[in-house]
Scaffold this motif. Structure first.
Motif, short mmCIF file in Angstrom:
data_model
loop_
_atom_site.label_atom_id
_atom_site.label_comp_id
_atom_site.label_asym_id
_atom_site.label_seq_id
_atom_site.Cartn_x
_atom_site.Cartn_y
_atom_site.Cartn_z
N SER A 128 0.86 -1.18 0.00
CA SER A 128 0.00 0.00 0.00
C SER A 128 0.89 1.23 0.00
O SER A 128 1.98 1.22 0.56
N PHE A 129 0.41 2.27 -0.68
CA PHE A 129 1.15 3.53 -0.72
C PHE A 129 0.21 4.64 -1.12
O PHE A 129 -0.91 4.41 -1.58
N GLU A 130 0.69 5.86 -0.95
CA GLU A 130 -0.02 7.05 -1.38
C GLU A 130 0.75 7.65 -2.56
O GLU A 130 1.97 7.79 -2.50
N TYR A 131 0.02 8.01 -3.61
CA TYR A 131 0.61 8.69 -4.76
C TYR A 131 0.23 10.16 -4.67
O TYR A 131 -0.95 10.51 -4.66
N HIS A 132 1.25 11.02 -4.62
CA HIS A 132 1.04 12.46 -4.44
C HIS A 132 1.36 13.26 -5.70
O HIS A 132 1.48 14.48 -5.64
#
Length: 109
Positions: free
Chosen positions: A55-59
Motif C-alpha cells: 500500500s502507498f499514497e501517490y502524491h
C-alpha cells in the motif's frame, strides 16, 4: 493524493531472500520511489500463503509517467533483477499488470 493497494505472491522458497532484500533496500531505490511521488509505502507479507500486500499514497499528477520513469531507471532495473524472481504474479491480475491492483473501498484517517 491517491491511495493504492496491490498484491502479488512469492515463489516457494524465496521468502527469506525477499525479506533480506527489503531489510536493506538500496538508498538510490528509496530516493527514486520518493522522487516518483510515492509516500507511506508499505509491503506486508501473509504466511503461509506467501502473499504480499503493498500500500502507498501517490502524491503526483501523472502516475503513468512517474511509473515509466521508475521502470527506466538503471539502478531500479538492477533492483528488479533481484526482486522479480522472488515474485509470483496472481493469475487474476489484469493484462499488463505484474502486481495485481486492488480497488480502494474504504479508508478512515
Amino acid at each position: 493524493m491517491q491511495r493504492m493497494g496491490m498484491m502479488i505472491g512469492l515463489e516457494p522458497g524465496m521468502v527469506e531472500s525477499y525479506r533480506e532484500l527489503h531489510a536493506a533496500v538500496w538508498p538510490q531505490v528509496l530516493a527514486l520511489i520518493s522522487s516518483c511521488n510515492i509516500r507511506n509505502y508499505t509491503i506486508f507479507l501473509r504466511e503461509p500463503e506467501n502473499v504480499l500486500f503493498a500500500s502507498f499514497e501517490y502524491h503526483g499528477t501523472d502516475f503513468p509517467a512517474d511509473m515509466a520513469r521508475m521502470a527506466a531507471d538503471p539502478v531500479n532495473q538492477k533492483w528488479w533483477e533481484l526482486t522479480i524472481p522472488c515474485q509470483r504474479p496472481l493469475d487474476s491480475r489484469a493484462p499488463g499488470e505484474w502486481w495485481a491492483a486492488m480497488e480502494n473501498v474504504f479508508h478512515l484517517d
